[in-house]
Design an enzyme around this catalytic site. Structure first.
Site, PDB file in Angstrom:
ATOM      1  N   LYS A  37       4.070  20.012 -57.335  1.00 14.45           N
ATOM      2  CA  LYS A  37       2.654  19.793 -57.674  1.00 14.45           C
ATOM      3  C   LYS A  37       2.402  19.552 -59.150  1.00 14.45           C
ATOM      4  O   LYS A  37       1.296  19.191 -59.531  1.00 14.45           O
ATOM      5  CB  LYS A  37       1.793  20.937 -57.158  1.00 14.45           C
ATOM      6  CG  LYS A  37       1.929  22.255 -57.868  1.00 14.45           C
ATOM      7  CD  LYS A  37       0.906  23.234 -57.287  1.00 14.45           C
ATOM      8  CE  LYS A  37       1.090  24.611 -57.857  1.00 14.45           C
ATOM      9  NZ  LYS A  37       0.145  25.576 -57.293  1.00 14.45           N
ATOM     10  N   SER A  45      10.727  29.341 -62.653  1.00 16.58           N
ATOM     11  CA  SER A  45      12.158  29.306 -63.022  1.00 16.58           C
ATOM     12  C   SER A  45      12.346  28.939 -64.485  1.00 16.58           C
ATOM     13  O   SER A  45      13.177  29.511 -65.187  1.00 16.58           O
ATOM     14  CB  SER A  45      12.891  28.260 -62.181  1.00 16.58           C
ATOM     15  OG  SER A  45      12.826  28.586 -60.821  1.00 16.58           O
ATOM     16  N   ALA A  48      12.331  31.814 -67.005  1.00 16.28           N
ATOM     17  CA  ALA A  48      13.219  32.987 -66.856  1.00 16.28           C
ATOM     18  C   ALA A  48      13.991  33.200 -68.148  1.00 16.28           C
ATOM     19  O   ALA A  48      14.562  32.265 -68.701  1.00 16.28           O
ATOM     20  CB  ALA A  48      14.146  32.786 -65.671  1.00 16.28           C
ATOM     21  N   GLN A  49      13.986  34.426 -68.603  1.00 17.63           N
ATOM     22  CA  GLN A  49      14.586  34.706 -69.913  1.00 17.63           C
ATOM     23  C   GLN A  49      15.888  35.488 -69.772  1.00 17.63           C
ATOM     24  O   GLN A  49      16.963  35.044 -70.154  1.00 17.63           O
ATOM     25  CB  GLN A  49      13.609  35.542 -70.757  1.00 17.63           C
ATOM     26  CG  GLN A  49      12.355  34.810 -71.152  1.00 17.63           C
ATOM     27  CD  GLN A  49      11.472  35.647 -72.069  1.00 17.63           C
ATOM     28  OE1 GLN A  49      11.782  36.792 -72.397  1.00 17.63           O
ATOM     29  NE2 GLN A  49      10.359  35.083 -72.492  1.00 17.63           N
ATOM     30  N   GLY A  50      15.771  36.707 -69.206  1.00 20.93           N
ATOM     31  CA  GLY A  50      16.873  37.677 -69.229  1.00 20.93           C
ATOM     32  C   GLY A  50      18.178  37.109 -68.715  1.00 20.93           C
ATOM     33  O   GLY A  50      19.214  37.179 -69.361  1.00 20.93           O
ATOM     34  N   GLY A  51      18.155  36.521 -67.515  1.00 24.50           N
ATOM     35  CA  GLY A  51      19.376  35.912 -67.012  1.00 24.50           C
ATOM     36  C   GLY A  51      19.538  36.002 -65.512  1.00 24.50           C
ATOM     37  O   GLY A  51      18.582  36.174 -64.766  1.00 24.50           O
ATOM     38  N   GLU A 118      20.117  45.142 -68.184  1.00 18.60           N
ATOM     39  CA  GLU A 118      18.668  45.285 -68.030  1.00 18.60           C
ATOM     40  C   GLU A 118      18.408  46.563 -67.249  1.00 18.60           C
ATOM     41  O   GLU A 118      19.333  47.210 -66.761  1.00 18.60           O
ATOM     42  CB  GLU A 118      18.076  44.053 -67.312  1.00 18.60           C
ATOM     43  CG  GLU A 118      18.018  42.830 -68.213  1.00 18.60           C
ATOM     44  CD  GLU A 118      17.435  41.607 -67.534  1.00 18.60           C
ATOM     45  OE1 GLU A 118      16.317  41.223 -67.865  1.00 18.60           O
ATOM     46  OE2 GLU A 118      18.109  41.023 -66.660  1.00 18.60           O
ATOM     47  N   HIS A 236       5.667  43.555 -64.840  1.00 21.60           N
ATOM     48  CA  HIS A 236       6.666  43.677 -65.908  1.00 21.60           C
ATOM     49  C   HIS A 236       6.079  44.546 -67.010  1.00 21.60           C
ATOM     50  O   HIS A 236       4.917  44.379 -67.385  1.00 21.60           O
ATOM     51  CB  HIS A 236       7.021  42.291 -66.455  1.00 21.60           C
ATOM     52  CG  HIS A 236       8.319  42.257 -67.203  1.00 21.60           C
ATOM     53  ND1 HIS A 236       8.474  42.883 -68.425  1.00 21.60           N
ATOM     54  CD2 HIS A 236       9.517  41.695 -66.925  1.00 21.60           C
ATOM     55  CE1 HIS A 236       9.722  42.693 -68.854  1.00 21.60           C
ATOM     56  NE2 HIS A 236      10.381  41.975 -67.951  1.00 21.60           N
ATOM     57  N   ARG A 283      11.820  49.040 -63.404  1.00 24.27           N
ATOM     58  CA  ARG A 283      10.604  48.443 -63.959  1.00 24.27           C
ATOM     59  C   ARG A 283       9.314  49.145 -63.554  1.00 24.27           C
ATOM     60  O   ARG A 283       8.412  49.310 -64.367  1.00 24.27           O
ATOM     61  CB  ARG A 283      10.499  47.008 -63.460  1.00 24.27           C
ATOM     62  CG  ARG A 283      10.828  46.070 -64.538  1.00 24.27           C
ATOM     63  CD  ARG A 283      10.786  44.667 -64.051  1.00 24.27           C
ATOM     64  NE  ARG A 283      11.839  43.997 -64.783  1.00 24.27           N
ATOM     65  CZ  ARG A 283      12.166  42.751 -64.611  1.00 24.27           C
ATOM     66  NH1 ARG A 283      11.556  42.026 -63.709  1.00 24.27           N
ATOM     67  NH2 ARG A 283      13.119  42.214 -65.327  1.00 24.27           N
ATOM     68  N   HIS A 344       4.275  40.066 -62.488  1.00 25.00           N
ATOM     69  CA  HIS A 344       5.462  39.279 -62.830  1.00 25.00           C
ATOM     70  C   HIS A 344       6.136  38.643 -61.619  1.00 25.00           C
ATOM     71  O   HIS A 344       6.557  37.495 -61.668  1.00 25.00           O
ATOM     72  CB  HIS A 344       6.439  40.210 -63.538  1.00 25.00           C
ATOM     73  CG  HIS A 344       7.698  39.570 -64.021  1.00 25.00           C
ATOM     74  ND1 HIS A 344       7.696  38.568 -64.967  1.00 25.00           N
ATOM     75  CD2 HIS A 344       9.001  39.787 -63.704  1.00 25.00           C
ATOM     76  CE1 HIS A 344       8.949  38.198 -65.218  1.00 25.00           C
ATOM     77  NE2 HIS A 344       9.757  38.905 -64.446  1.00 25.00           N
ATOM     78  N   GLU A 368      11.323  32.752 -54.475  1.00 27.11           N
ATOM     79  CA  GLU A 368      10.322  33.820 -54.595  1.00 27.11           C
ATOM     80  C   GLU A 368       9.271  33.798 -53.479  1.00 27.11           C
ATOM     81  O   GLU A 368       8.689  34.830 -53.153  1.00 27.11           O
ATOM     82  CB  GLU A 368       9.645  33.740 -55.977  1.00 27.11           C
ATOM     83  CG  GLU A 368       8.807  34.955 -56.285  1.00 27.11           C
ATOM     84  CD  GLU A 368       8.339  35.040 -57.730  1.00 27.11           C
ATOM     85  OE1 GLU A 368       8.959  34.401 -58.618  1.00 27.11           O
ATOM     86  OE2 GLU A 368       7.349  35.754 -57.978  1.00 27.11           O
ATOM     87  N   ARG A 379      12.164  44.833 -57.258  1.00 27.19           N
ATOM     88  CA  ARG A 379      13.344  44.006 -57.545  1.00 27.19           C
ATOM     89  C   ARG A 379      14.087  44.482 -58.789  1.00 27.19           C
ATOM     90  O   ARG A 379      13.492  44.799 -59.812  1.00 27.19           O
ATOM     91  CB  ARG A 379      12.905  42.554 -57.767  1.00 27.19           C
ATOM     92  CG  ARG A 379      14.010  41.616 -58.173  1.00 27.19           C
ATOM     93  CD  ARG A 379      13.454  40.215 -58.315  1.00 27.19           C
ATOM     94  NE  ARG A 379      12.489  40.126 -59.376  1.00 27.19           N
ATOM     95  CZ  ARG A 379      12.767  39.683 -60.597  1.00 27.19           C
ATOM     96  NH1 ARG A 379      13.985  39.289 -60.913  1.00 27.19           N
ATOM     97  NH2 ARG A 379      11.810  39.618 -61.505  1.00 27.19           N
ATOM     98  N   SER A 384      16.584  37.831 -58.977  1.00 28.49           N
ATOM     99  CA  SER A 384      15.810  36.784 -58.315  1.00 28.49           C
ATOM    100  C   SER A 384      16.518  35.431 -58.369  1.00 28.49           C
ATOM    101  O   SER A 384      16.649  34.732 -57.352  1.00 28.49           O
ATOM    102  CB  SER A 384      14.440  36.680 -58.972  1.00 28.49           C
ATOM    103  OG  SER A 384      13.792  35.534 -58.524  1.00 28.49           O
TER     104      SER A 384
END
Ligand code: FAD
Ligand code: SIN
Length: 541
Positions: A37, A45, A48-51, A118, A236, A283, A344, A368, A379, A384
């Site tokens: 869209k 996606s 996404a930061q952490g990994g 994490e 988050h 979390r 989040h 997701e 989670r 994810s």
């Protein structure tokens, strides 16, 4: 209305959708259509930061058993142990695949892959790329492959608005709206794959971009598919706290993984008061700790103290976070980042197997938007992206083995009727959707957010019902904004109804009026016809 036929239709171009397309194109010689869209690369996606979790054989401190154990513990009784094992066992193979597709995970000077930590992970097992730009790196690699694949066609700026269901409840395709021209098209297909991501936009504070309006879950629910565990939203703990915005910038949990600590604006390190794992507790626990500190002392935010992390490390690991903070006048080397929680991730979604099968024939879901039971009630960080690629791969295997019979089926009366509703132009007066949306998002944040109770949830339901009276557009809407609002209304209702049903606190769902966790863990289910918590039929509504 234009009509076309395609063997496979994928709705969404996040990592789940792109990965499914690439794998399908490797396993079959049939045509694949991706409908998305926004532009091809816009998605959750991308941010996404952490990994991504990888249980790598060379990481001798880690094992599938340990990763499964951590996922189950975080999931607060609702993670399916076999599902967690299935996904964990395939992580190393899928990480290798990603590397083969051009994803460059960060490495140490000796060329070994860097692994970070994490919250609630027992060991370092998270691979990252571009420092804190893992999602962008993966999305770029996969979208380039898709763009150069002659068997994959892409409809950009195109919104999926309804699924076609025949009289025997089989999914036979999808109706789409070209946002630029305003034209509708019907795509017939015997394999429709929902990869539309999450629904963070339901809340006024969220880390999710504006595309995350829960459209795919809404489409599946409208079609009669079973939806699972919608009360479980992950908030988050650390979104950057600056002026009100539709989407908040995330300060990755891996910053705490590298040694940052949360403190109050008065300088008190507080997380150990709430859990012995302190800043790296699951979390939901860290989020509630911040929520209670903010509420008790009237703070607008708490502070993330990064001063113990060496400057070189901050620069190499978090270049993106550093840049955005600098733009806001925050020097992360000095160490104080104002943060507060934000919606989040949605643990619930369209109920699927680990092969992406939904309760409806011809309809599949991945990423997701789906709920495989891997994440349970909460989670584990970086699980994810792993689930996206593992399930996408399994789904491609499953579909490649199936016959794809594609027929134009508007002769079926149910399908013909639905199409005709999208061929008519019948609208009431134009509403101010931005204002209606703000009312809904604020009501959800205040009454169905981090800490809930029956009165608050009923208040949210009352506001929602008023909005539904004002906005009554069950089928064709005026434009994309109205369709997205329709989705937000549906998702809000599913969250509220599921949260009212669950009279206990578990994982991401905390009820002030029922703070205990019941001894028996059970999933909740909602479909158009019924709503219940497994093993205990519900009379809430
Ligand atoms: P998305 O990536 O959200 O893609 C959905 C796609 O569907 C988009 O292309 C969208 O435009 C399209 N779409 C939606 N509705 C329609 C419609 N009606 N018609 C057509 N197209 C539609 N997870 C991790 O594992 N590790 C992390 O480090 C991590 N960091 C995160 C950081 C942030 C800021 C956020 C927001 C999430 C993070 N997550 C992380 C979660 C993770 O990024 C997402 O769960 C995952 O990327 C979802 O992928 P997806 O492909 O299912 O959906
Ligand atoms: C983060 O980097 O903190 C987000 C990781 C995730 O949501 O898995």
């Amino acid at each position: 209305m234009k009509f076309i036929q395609k063997p496979y239709v994928i709705i969404g171009s996040g990592i789940a959708g792109l990965y499914t397309a690439i794998k399908l194109s490797e396993k079959t010689d049939k045509e694949i259509l991706i409908i998305t869209k926004s532009n091809l690369r816009e998605s959750n996606s991308r941010y996404a930061q952490g990994g991504i979790v990888g249980v790598l054989p060379e990481n001798t401190r880690d094992s599938v058993d340990l990763h499964v154990e951590d996922s189950i513990k975080a999931g607060a009784g609702l993670t399916g142990p076999e599902v967690a094992r299935f996904i964990s066992e395939r992580s190393a193979e899928l990480i290798n695949d990603l590397i083969g597709y051009g994803v460059e995970f960060d490495k140490h000077a000796d060329r070994k892959i860097e692994l970070t930590l994490e919250g609630a992970h027992s060991v370092n097992r998270i691979l990252h790329a571009g420092g804190d730009a893992t999602g962008r790196s993966i999305e770029l690699a996969l979208s380039s492959l898709v763009e150069n694949n002659p068997r994959i066609s892409i409809y950009k700026q195109t919104l999926a608005v309804d699924l076609l269901l025949d009289s025997e409840s089989r999914c036979k395709g999808v109706i789409v709206l070209d946002k630029n021209s305003g034209n509708y098209e019907t795509v017939f297909s015997s394999a429709v794959i929902i990869a539309t991501g999450g629904a963070g936009q339901v809340y006024s504070r969220t880390t999710n971009p504006s595309i995350a309006t829960g459209d795919g879950i809404t489409l599946a629910y409208r079609a009669g598919a079973t939806i699972q565990n919608m009360e479980f939203i992950q908030f988050h703990p650390t979104a950057l706290d600056f002026e009100e915005n539709d989407s908040r910038f995330l300060i990755s949990e891996s910053v705490r993984g590298e040694g940052a600590r949360l403190k109050t604006p008065d300088g008190e390190y507080f997380t150990c008061k709430y859990d012995k794992q302190g800043d790296l507790a699951p979390r939901d626990i860290v989020t509630r700790a911040i929520f209670f500190e903010m509420k008790e002392h009237g703070y607008q935010h708490v502070m993330l103290d990064t001063s113990e992390i060496p400057e070189e490390k901050l620069r190499s690991r978090f270049p993106n976070i550093m840049k955005v903070c600098e733009e806001q006048g925050i020097d992360i080397i000095k160490g104080n980042i104002p943060v507060s929680p934000a919606a989040h991730y949605i643990m619930g979604g369209i109920k699927t197997s680990v092969f992406g099968e939904t309760s409806l024939q011809g309809l599949y879901a991945v990423g997701e938007a789906s709920c495989t039971s891997f994440h349970g009630a909460n989670r584990l960080a970086s699980n994810s992206l792993l689930e996206c690629v593992v399930v996408a791969n399994e789904l491609a295997n499953l579909l490649a083995e199936k016959e794809t019979e594609v027929s134009v089926s508007n002769a079926d009366c149910q399908i013909g009727c639905l199409i005709s509703l999208y061929e008519k132009n019948k609208f009431d007066y134009k509403r101010d959707i931005a204002t209606l949306k703000n009312t809904l998002r604020t009501a959800m944040w205040e009454n169905a957010g981090i800490v809930r109770d029956k009165d608050g949830l009923n208040e949210a339901l009352r506001i929602l019902n008023d909005l539904k009276l004002d906005f009554n557009q069950p089928y064709k809407c005026r434009d994309a904004e109205e369709y997205e609002f329709r989705s937000l209304l549906t998702i809000s209702e599913l969250i509220i109804r599921s949260a009212l049903m669950r009279k206990e606190s578990r994982g991401g769902h905390f009820r002030d009026d029922c703070p205990k966790t019941l001894p028996e863990a059970a999933n909740s289910y909602i479909s158009k016809d019924s709503a219940f918590i497994a093993g205990n039929c519900c009379d809430m509504f």
